[in-house]
Scaffold this active site. Structure first.
Site, PDB file in Angstrom:
ATOM      1  N   HIS A  64       0.840  -1.201   0.000  1.00 12.51           N
ATOM      2  CA  HIS A  64       0.000   0.000   0.000  1.00 12.51           C
ATOM      3  C   HIS A  64       0.877   1.253   0.000  1.00 12.51           C
ATOM      4  O   HIS A  64       0.676   2.168  -0.806  1.00 12.51           O
ATOM      5  CB  HIS A  64      -0.919  -0.017   1.227  1.00 12.51           C
ATOM      6  CG  HIS A  64      -1.772   1.192   1.372  1.00 12.51           C
ATOM      7  ND1 HIS A  64      -3.111   1.194   1.076  1.00 12.51           N
ATOM      8  CD2 HIS A  64      -1.487   2.457   1.785  1.00 12.51           C
ATOM      9  CE1 HIS A  64      -3.603   2.400   1.291  1.00 12.51           C
ATOM     10  NE2 HIS A  64      -2.628   3.184   1.728  1.00 12.51           N
ATOM     11  N   GLU A  65       1.852   1.289   0.909  1.00 16.60           N
ATOM     12  CA  GLU A  65       2.718   2.472   0.995  1.00 16.60           C
ATOM     13  C   GLU A  65       3.599   2.602  -0.243  1.00 16.60           C
ATOM     14  O   GLU A  65       3.883   3.716  -0.689  1.00 16.60           O
ATOM     15  CB  GLU A  65       3.564   2.422   2.265  1.00 16.60           C
ATOM     16  CG  GLU A  65       2.743   2.446   3.541  1.00 16.60           C
ATOM     17  CD  GLU A  65       1.722   3.571   3.602  1.00 16.60           C
ATOM     18  OE1 GLU A  65       2.023   4.704   3.161  1.00 16.60           O
ATOM     19  OE2 GLU A  65       0.604   3.323   4.085  1.00 16.60           O
ATOM     20  N   HIS A  68       1.788   4.461  -3.000  1.00 20.10           N
ATOM     21  CA  HIS A  68       1.935   5.913  -2.850  1.00 20.10           C
ATOM     22  C   HIS A  68       3.302   6.356  -3.377  1.00 20.10           C
ATOM     23  O   HIS A  68       3.418   7.330  -4.121  1.00 20.10           O
ATOM     24  CB  HIS A  68       1.826   6.327  -1.381  1.00 20.10           C
ATOM     25  CG  HIS A  68       0.467   6.191  -0.784  1.00 20.10           C
ATOM     26  ND1 HIS A  68      -0.622   6.910  -1.208  1.00 20.10           N
ATOM     27  CD2 HIS A  68       0.027   5.426   0.248  1.00 20.10           C
ATOM     28  CE1 HIS A  68      -1.677   6.593  -0.478  1.00 20.10           C
ATOM     29  NE2 HIS A  68      -1.308   5.682   0.406  1.00 20.10           N
TER      30      HIS A  68
END
Length: 145
Positions: A64-65, A68
């Protein structure tokens, strides 16, 4: 293996792209699995997510990170609301939301002396100041077990 090395490994394996910055543990994170900092490119991760949910869930948080991270440096939409982010997250099978903690979040239990309404709170309340919302009766703290 350090956290940064682990994130680099996940980035190459799942995205096919290198991770050039640092990853840190941040014990102050309470409700989130991790954070991406666009200003300097580093990532913070909540160590309790690994302890409570295991490596499989933690790897999805890292993905998820990294979504980004990679989208930001490609100049594409890296916010949760952006279609690019949602598509990449689904493609790498990352988590959209962090799982809830298994620990009970209510620490203080109160009940009304008149009607018996039960209240559960994280923080203590001033029993001299607050009354029951149903009948305006006096509240009393129940024994914690």
């Amino acid at each position: 293996m350090t956290l940064t090395n682990y994130v680099q490994e996940v980035s190459l394996a799942d995205f096919g792209k290198p991770f050039h910055h640092k990853a840190y543990w941040n014990k102050r994170l309470k409700t989130t699995g991790g954070r991406f900092f666009p200003k300097d490119g580093h990532l913070d991760f909540n160590p309790r997510m690994l302890e409570e949910h295991g490596e499989l869930i933690f790897r999805k948080i890292v993905r998820h990170e990294l979504c980004h991270y990679h989208l930001y440096f490609e100049g594409r939409g890296y916010h949760h609301k952006d279609r690019d982010f949602k598509d990449l997250l689904a493609q790498v099978n990352g988590l959209r939301y962090v799982p809830t903690s298994s620990k009970s979040k209510t620490n203080h239990h109160y009940s009304c002396q008149t009607c018996g309404q039960v209240y559960q709170r994280k923080r203590r309340i001033n029993l001299a100041k607050y009354v029951c919302g149903n009948c305006h009766g006096k509240l009393m703290e129940k024994n914690q077990s």
